[in-house]
Scaffold this active site. Structure first.
Site, PDB file in Angstrom:
ATOM      1  N   TYR A 166       0.684  -1.498   0.151  1.00 17.52           N
ATOM      2  CA  TYR A 166      -0.208   0.035  -0.196  1.00 17.52           C
ATOM      3  C   TYR A 166       0.885   0.934   0.210  1.00 17.52           C
ATOM      4  O   TYR A 166       0.795   2.159  -0.621  1.00 17.52           O
ATOM      5  CB  TYR A 166      -1.094   0.271   1.330  1.00 17.52           C
ATOM      6  CG  TYR A 166      -2.096   0.842   1.404  1.00 17.52           C
ATOM      7  CD1 TYR A 166      -3.279   1.417   0.488  1.00 17.52           C
ATOM      8  CD2 TYR A 166      -1.742   1.705   2.185  1.00 17.52           C
ATOM      9  CE1 TYR A 166      -3.949   1.867   0.628  1.00 17.52           C
ATOM     10  CE2 TYR A 166      -2.596   3.492   2.496  1.00 17.52           C
ATOM     11  CZ  TYR A 166      -3.545   2.968   1.656  1.00 17.52           C
ATOM     12  OH  TYR A 166      -4.688   4.122   1.687  1.00 17.52           O
ATOM     13  N   LYS A 170       1.107   4.203  -3.370  1.00 14.05           N
ATOM     14  CA  LYS A 170       0.980   5.482  -2.751  1.00 14.05           C
ATOM     15  C   LYS A 170       1.461   6.775  -2.642  1.00 14.05           C
ATOM     16  O   LYS A 170       1.391   7.785  -3.236  1.00 14.05           O
ATOM     17  CB  LYS A 170       0.221   5.728  -1.391  1.00 14.05           C
ATOM     18  CG  LYS A 170      -1.027   5.473  -0.988  1.00 14.05           C
ATOM     19  CD  LYS A 170      -1.985   5.455  -1.615  1.00 14.05           C
ATOM     20  CE  LYS A 170      -3.345   4.819  -1.211  1.00 14.05           C
ATOM     21  NZ  LYS A 170      -4.920   5.318  -2.300  1.00 14.05           N
TER      22      LYS A 170
END
Length: 303
Positions: A166, A170
């Site tokens: 993640y 991001k």
């Protein structure tokens, strides 16, 4: 000053069947935007799918006097991205705003994380933003106007345990945002990113009681401003949550320079405090800014 409206502007919001995306779509529609509500309708981990969440948000928008259409294509393929943008063209004739919000979670400590977890998260967050924005970008360039808002996270900018996939996705969105800001400048296309702190189904277990103070609706005004034609900034990252708005930025320290002899390992060791000193720093706009800085240090113009 007059309120900011979006009359005639067409917005695509991905992952808008609930949480942050739903609030973004509702606010944009309330202010006059024509909205494509995209949501695959899957679980937090990306499994499953249903058009119902997107359709329910559209019903809410239309019942309130707005104008929206639902789309349930996946952002995770080039064909899905093309279809989402085509839905905007078919329904409203143009696309002015893309809010890349769709996301999933597959958390695991790094030593337990497998390739499938990495690929799935990168596909939705990072590749998904690329797949949706690229076909929209063509229309924005032709019309000489566009706004892109990407959803980054402090998990990428700062790091967070158990979120290597993640976090990488991001922070990848920060890089994408920076490039879009540079390439879009001559076409009046602005690209910015948010790093939201909000109570959603993806954060409920983490935030606990704080969730009640972090309504996703508190994030949407920043997204709407960054999506507005009056927005003057591009290439910025804003942390948003609970009514607080701050700017994240990437800066460079003044550092250490040695020109009278080759740099050594010991030089790095002996000057690490000077290299790391953040009391003086610069915030470059693009990669060439750093290149030119190094050029001017090594090749003074009056030499």
């Amino acid at each position: 000053m007059a309120d900011l409206g979006f009359d005639g502007k067409v917005a695509i919001v991905t992952g808008a069947g609930g949480g942050l995306g739903k609030q973004h779509a509702l606010l944009l529609a309330k202010r006059g935007a024509l909205v494509v509500v995209n949501d695959l309708g899957g679980a937090v981990d990306g499994s499953g799918g249903s058009a119902t969440p997107a359709e329910q948000v559209v019903e809410e928008i239309n019942a309130a006097g707005g104008d929206a259409v639902a789309d349930a294509h996946s952002v995770g393929t080039p064909e899905g991205g093309e279809a989402i943008v085509q839905a905007a063209i078919d329904a409203f004739g143009r696309v002015d705003i893309v809010v890349n919000n769709a996301g999933i979670l597959r958390d695991k400590a790094f030593h337990n994380m497998d390739a499938d977890m990495v690929e799935a998260v990168l596909t939705v967050h990072l590749k998904g933003a690329f797949y949706v924005t690229r076909p929209a970008w063509k229309h924005m360039r032709e019309q000489g106007y566009g706004r892109v808002v990407n959803t980054s996270s402090s998990a990428g900018i700062l790091g967070n345990f158990g979120q290597a996939n993640y976090g990488a996705a991001k922070m990848g969105l920060v890089g994408l945002t920076n490039v879009l800001a540079i390439e879009g400048e001559r076409y009046n296309i602005k690209a910015n990113a948010i790093s939201p702190i909000a109570g959603t189904r993806m954060t409920g277990e983490v935030l606990g009681k704080l969730q009640d103070l972090l309504d996703p609706a508190f994030v949407s005004p920043v997204v709407a401003f960054l999506a507005h034609e009056d927005c003057p900034v591009s290439g910025n990252i804003y942390s948003v949550g609970g009514g607080r708005v701050v700017r994240f930025f990437i800066g460079m320290t003044e550092g250490y320079l040695k020109t009278d002899a080759p740099l050594t390992i010991e030089d790095v060791r002996d000057h690490l405090a000077e290299i790391d000193d953040t009391s003086t720093f610069t915030v470059p706009w693009q990669a060439t800014d750093e290149t030119f800085l190094v050029r001017d240090l090594l090749m003074p113009r009056n030499s």
